[in-house]
Design a protein around this motif. Sequence first.
Motif, PDB file in Angstrom:
ATOM      1  N   ARG A 278       2.924   3.263   2.746  1.00 38.57           N
ATOM      2  CA  ARG A 278       4.075   4.137   2.506  1.00 38.57           C
ATOM      3  C   ARG A 278       3.535   5.425   1.894  1.00 38.57           C
ATOM      4  O   ARG A 278       2.915   5.405   0.838  1.00 38.57           O
ATOM      5  CB  ARG A 278       5.047   3.449   1.549  1.00 38.57           C
ATOM      6  CG  ARG A 278       6.238   4.309   1.202  1.00 38.57           C
ATOM      7  CD  ARG A 278       7.196   3.537   0.292  1.00 38.57           C
ATOM      8  NE  ARG A 278       8.173   4.453  -0.254  1.00 38.57           N
ATOM      9  CZ  ARG A 278       8.531   4.489  -1.518  1.00 38.57           C
ATOM     10  NH1 ARG A 278       8.014   3.640  -2.381  1.00 38.57           N
ATOM     11  NH2 ARG A 278       9.425   5.351  -1.936  1.00 38.57           N
ATOM     12  N   TRP A 279       3.759   6.538   2.578  1.00 39.76           N
ATOM     13  CA  TRP A 279       3.241   7.834   2.147  1.00 39.76           C
ATOM     14  C   TRP A 279       4.372   8.737   1.676  1.00 39.76           C
ATOM     15  O   TRP A 279       5.394   8.845   2.345  1.00 39.76           O
ATOM     16  CB  TRP A 279       2.501   8.528   3.291  1.00 39.76           C
ATOM     17  CG  TRP A 279       1.232   7.830   3.664  1.00 39.76           C
ATOM     18  CD1 TRP A 279       1.044   6.961   4.708  1.00 39.76           C
ATOM     19  CD2 TRP A 279      -0.019   7.926   2.987  1.00 39.76           C
ATOM     20  NE1 TRP A 279      -0.249   6.525   4.715  1.00 39.76           N
ATOM     21  CE2 TRP A 279      -0.923   7.100   3.674  1.00 39.76           C
ATOM     22  CE3 TRP A 279      -0.458   8.638   1.867  1.00 39.76           C
ATOM     23  CZ2 TRP A 279      -2.253   6.961   3.283  1.00 39.76           C
ATOM     24  CZ3 TRP A 279      -1.780   8.501   1.470  1.00 39.76           C
ATOM     25  CH2 TRP A 279      -2.661   7.672   2.179  1.00 39.76           C
TER      26      TRP A 279
ATOM     27  N   ARG B  61      -4.915   0.977  -5.926  1.00 37.63           N
ATOM     28  CA  ARG B  61      -4.214   1.995  -6.702  1.00 37.63           C
ATOM     29  C   ARG B  61      -3.255   2.751  -5.783  1.00 37.63           C
ATOM     30  O   ARG B  61      -3.025   2.360  -4.650  1.00 37.63           O
ATOM     31  CB  ARG B  61      -5.227   3.004  -7.288  1.00 37.63           C
ATOM     32  CG  ARG B  61      -6.385   2.424  -8.079  1.00 37.63           C
ATOM     33  CD  ARG B  61      -6.073   2.050  -9.507  1.00 37.63           C
ATOM     34  NE  ARG B  61      -5.674   3.111 -10.388  1.00 37.63           N
ATOM     35  CZ  ARG B  61      -6.480   3.957 -11.019  1.00 37.63           C
ATOM     36  NH1 ARG B  61      -7.785   3.897 -10.836  1.00 37.63           N
ATOM     37  NH2 ARG B  61      -5.996   4.874 -11.832  1.00 37.63           N
ATOM     38  N   VAL B  62      -2.746   3.885  -6.292  1.00 37.91           N
ATOM     39  CA  VAL B  62      -1.948   4.800  -5.478  1.00 37.91           C
ATOM     40  C   VAL B  62      -2.746   6.099  -5.391  1.00 37.91           C
ATOM     41  O   VAL B  62      -2.751   6.895  -6.330  1.00 37.91           O
ATOM     42  CB  VAL B  62      -0.553   5.064  -6.091  1.00 37.91           C
ATOM     43  CG1 VAL B  62       0.243   6.011  -5.196  1.00 37.91           C
ATOM     44  CG2 VAL B  62       0.205   3.759  -6.317  1.00 37.91           C
TER      45      VAL B  62
ATOM     46  N   LYS C  77      -1.875   9.738   7.623  1.00 39.24           N
ATOM     47  CA  LYS C  77      -0.792   8.762   7.793  1.00 39.24           C
ATOM     48  C   LYS C  77      -1.077   7.824   8.969  1.00 39.24           C
ATOM     49  O   LYS C  77      -0.824   6.623   8.891  1.00 39.24           O
ATOM     50  CB  LYS C  77       0.535   9.487   7.986  1.00 39.24           C
ATOM     51  CG  LYS C  77       1.026  10.166   6.708  1.00 39.24           C
ATOM     52  CD  LYS C  77       2.195  11.086   6.942  1.00 39.24           C
ATOM     53  CE  LYS C  77       3.464  10.347   7.210  1.00 39.24           C
ATOM     54  NZ  LYS C  77       4.641  11.267   7.286  1.00 39.24           N
ATOM     55  N   SER C  78      -1.619   8.356  10.056  1.00 40.40           N
ATOM     56  CA  SER C  78      -1.928   7.545  11.238  1.00 40.40           C
ATOM     57  C   SER C  78      -3.078   6.567  10.977  1.00 40.40           C
ATOM     58  O   SER C  78      -3.121   5.494  11.574  1.00 40.40           O
ATOM     59  CB  SER C  78      -2.291   8.438  12.417  1.00 40.40           C
ATOM     60  OG  SER C  78      -1.176   9.197  12.814  1.00 40.40           O
TER      61      SER C  78
ATOM     62  N   MET D  42       0.852  -1.187   0.000  1.00 39.63           N
ATOM     63  CA  MET D  42       0.000   0.000   0.000  1.00 39.63           C
ATOM     64  C   MET D  42       0.883   1.230   0.000  1.00 39.63           C
ATOM     65  O   MET D  42       1.794   1.348   0.809  1.00 39.63           O
ATOM     66  CB  MET D  42      -0.887   0.035   1.241  1.00 39.63           C
ATOM     67  CG  MET D  42      -2.057  -0.883   1.208  1.00 39.63           C
ATOM     68  SD  MET D  42      -3.328  -0.507   2.465  1.00 39.63           S
ATOM     69  CE  MET D  42      -2.405  -0.477   3.969  1.00 39.63           C
ATOM     70  N   GLN D  43       0.572   2.136  -0.911  1.00 39.63           N
ATOM     71  CA  GLN D  43       1.284   3.406  -0.919  1.00 39.63           C
ATOM     72  C   GLN D  43       0.351   4.503  -1.407  1.00 39.63           C
ATOM     73  O   GLN D  43      -0.591   4.255  -2.148  1.00 39.63           O
ATOM     74  CB  GLN D  43       2.548   3.336  -1.761  1.00 39.63           C
ATOM     75  CG  GLN D  43       2.375   2.850  -3.164  1.00 39.63           C
ATOM     76  CD  GLN D  43       3.707   2.655  -3.878  1.00 39.63           C
ATOM     77  OE1 GLN D  43       4.762   2.653  -3.254  1.00 39.63           O
ATOM     78  NE2 GLN D  43       3.664   2.501  -5.165  1.00 39.63           N
ATOM     79  N   GLY D  44       0.633   5.722  -0.947  1.00 38.78           N
ATOM     80  CA  GLY D  44      -0.173   6.866  -1.327  1.00 38.78           C
ATOM     81  C   GLY D  44       0.668   8.125  -1.337  1.00 38.78           C
ATOM     82  O   GLY D  44       1.771   8.172  -0.790  1.00 38.78           O
ATOM     83  N   VAL D  45       0.125   9.145  -1.979  1.00 33.50           N
ATOM     84  CA  VAL D  45       0.772  10.440  -2.087  1.00 33.50           C
ATOM     85  C   VAL D  45      -0.138  11.475  -1.443  1.00 33.50           C
ATOM     86  O   VAL D  45      -1.350  11.454  -1.643  1.00 33.50           O
ATOM     87  CB  VAL D  45       1.029  10.827  -3.565  1.00 33.50           C
ATOM     88  CG1 VAL D  45       1.627  12.220  -3.668  1.00 33.50           C
ATOM     89  CG2 VAL D  45       1.919   9.804  -4.240  1.00 33.50           C
TER      90      VAL D  45
END
Length: 174
Positions: free
Chosen positions: A109-110, A86-87, A102-103, A1-4
């Motif tokens: 991963r941000w 997705r991201v 984020k919490s 898992m990742q995001g922006v």
Amino acid sequence: MQGVIFYGPPAAGKDTVTAALCQLDQRYTQFQRLKAGPGRTAGYRMTSEDHLQCLRTAGEVIWENHRYGATYVVDRPHLRALLDSRVPVVHLGQPEAIEAVKSAFPAARWLVVYLWCPRPVAATRIAARGTGDTKARLRAWDETDAIAADVMLNTEAISAVEAAEEVLVSFGSR
């Protein structure tokens, strides 16, 4: 898992850079916040205050803020679904919101990207939108604190595509 997370003041280029990022890499998608109230509808999932209250009661609101006579919400179910497939690119304008997101998903991963432009540039961009709320948006611009981020980009100095490419490089996608 990742995001922006795209953080920055109004008219800093969050929508424009997100569009460029999604064009360059189809894994990326804009997280559309829930919105209840007047104003722009593009880029939001419009809803009612009753629906937002149900989410609050269920503990599914990660972040909520109020501006321009509307309520904006980052909801856990939609963000979880996007993180699983997705991201997501989440647009935020308050430093506390970054930590809340984020919490809510600590295993993700941000990448936090601070998008910024000079106030006169923002004023020109806001006026070009024709939303009639230039003063309120410039007040929000003034109230948006600078932060230390993983990536810091001045959107006056680089194109949206260059900014998107910088995000991909920083996230190891290029």
